[in-house]
Every structure is written in C-alpha cells, then in structure tokens.
Design a protein around this motif. Structure first.
Motif, mmCIF file in Angstrom:
data_model
loop_
_atom_site.group_PDB
_atom_site.id
_atom_site.type_symbol
_atom_site.label_atom_id
_atom_site.label_comp_id
_atom_site.label_asym_id
_atom_site.label_seq_id
_atom_site.Cartn_x
_atom_site.Cartn_y
_atom_site.Cartn_z
ATOM 1 N N ARG A 83 19.775 -24.192 20.006
ATOM 2 C CA ARG A 83 20.481 -25.236 20.767
ATOM 3 C C ARG A 83 19.778 -25.534 22.090
ATOM 4 N N GLN A 84 18.442 -25.367 22.096
ATOM 5 C CA GLN A 84 17.653 -25.663 23.291
ATOM 6 C C GLN A 84 16.516 -26.644 22.981
ATOM 7 N N GLY A 85 16.572 -27.318 21.844
ATOM 8 C CA GLY A 85 15.586 -28.331 21.513
ATOM 9 C C GLY A 85 14.374 -27.855 20.740
ATOM 10 N N VAL A 86 14.352 -26.588 20.340
ATOM 11 C CA VAL A 86 13.181 -26.061 19.637
ATOM 12 C C VAL A 86 13.041 -26.702 18.263
ATOM 13 N N SER A 87 14.114 -26.743 17.479
ATOM 14 C CA SER A 87 14.010 -27.349 16.145
ATOM 15 C C SER A 87 13.676 -28.833 16.249
ATOM 16 N N ARG A 88 14.232 -29.507 17.236
ATOM 17 C CA ARG A 88 13.935 -30.933 17.429
ATOM 18 C C ARG A 88 12.444 -31.126 17.707
ATOM 19 N N ALA A 89 11.861 -30.262 18.537
ATOM 20 C CA ALA A 89 10.429 -30.360 18.857
ATOM 21 C C ALA A 89 9.569 -30.054 17.632
ATOM 22 N N LEU A 90 9.966 -29.045 16.855
ATOM 23 C CA LEU A 90 9.217 -28.721 15.638
ATOM 24 C C LEU A 90 9.262 -29.869 14.638
ATOM 25 N N LEU A 91 10.437 -30.449 14.444
ATOM 26 C CA LEU A 91 10.548 -31.548 13.480
ATOM 27 C C LEU A 91 9.803 -32.783 13.964
ATOM 28 N N ALA A 92 9.813 -33.043 15.252
ATOM 29 C CA ALA A 92 9.047 -34.173 15.788
ATOM 30 C C ALA A 92 7.556 -33.964 15.529
#
Length: 141
Positions: A83-92
């Motif tokens: 919930r700190q944006g790590v998965s969002r950054a990986l998917l981007a």
C-alpha cells in the motif's frame, strides 16, 4: 517513493528473489527454484523486474513476452511495503516494457483466493475475465 527503483533481475539476484517469494508471495510454484528462474533470465533477461527501496528488494513481477502475448506473474510486495505504490510502479514498468515490444494487452495470473491481490490489480486497471478459465498442467513433478 523517490527511494524506489525498478530494474531487471540478473543471475546474481536469484537466491534473493527465491527467498523473497517465500516471504512475500502467496504460495510457490513448481518452477520457483534456481533452475527455473535461471531459465527465465536466459530466455528473456528483461522479464523479471525487481523493485528496490534503499537497495533492499521489496517487490517483483515477471513481465513475460512471447512475441504475441504479454503475461504477468509473480507480482509480490514485501509485507512492510504494501500500500505504498510498489506494485503500481512494478506494473507501470512492465507495461512500459510491453509497449516498447509492441504488446497490446496484459494477461495476469492471479490466485482466486488472494483478495488483497485482486484489489491491487483492480487499482492498476486490470479486470477479471470470468468468461475465461485458466487450465494448468504441471509438466514435471
């Protein structure tokens, strides 16, 4: 987030990745061993993306491309960094890779029972496809 970086894994990362998956991933697979990851890196050296925070491994995703389909596996984030944006950054990063290769659609393998993961995938714009079921056969035991 400025301390977060994304990079492709190398062979030197294999043991750390396997240990990370045992801690952060929901279950393991028959190919989650040194030989399986080494084969992945030999075939597609840019496929396994690592997220590092201050030099520590905090996330992974496999962004596989076979020339036709974009496939996503092993999205995992360290429990302390969720919930700190790590998965969002990986998917981007995975989507940037796919776009550069000419990919048109990302297909993700997500465990039905992993509701936390469902929320992460939905937040990134992915949607379940109930009309398709995935059939799997383990080729080695």
């Amino acid at each position: 987030m400025s301390d977060l970086s994304i990079r492709a894994a190398t062979e030197r990362d294999i043991e750390a990745v396997l240990a990370f998956w045992r801690e952060a991933a929901e279950g393991t697979s028959v190919s989650d061993d040194r030989e399986g990851v080494a084969r992945l890196l030999a075939r597609d050296p840019e496929a396994l993306l690592l997220a590092e925070w201050d030099g520590h491994l905090v996330g992974t995703v496999i962004a596989g491309w076979d020339g036709w389909r974009c496939s996503l596996y092993r999205l995992a984030v360290a429990p302390s960094r969720r919930r700190q944006g790590v998965s969002r950054a990986l998917l981007a990063a995975a989507e940037e890779r796919f776009a550069a290769l000419g990919g048109r659609r990302g297909d993700a393998m997500v465990l039905d029972a992993n509701e936390r993961a469902h929320r992460a995938w939905e937040a990134a714009g992915y949607a379940p496809q109930p009309q398709w079921s995935r059939w799997v056969k383990t080729l080695v035991s």
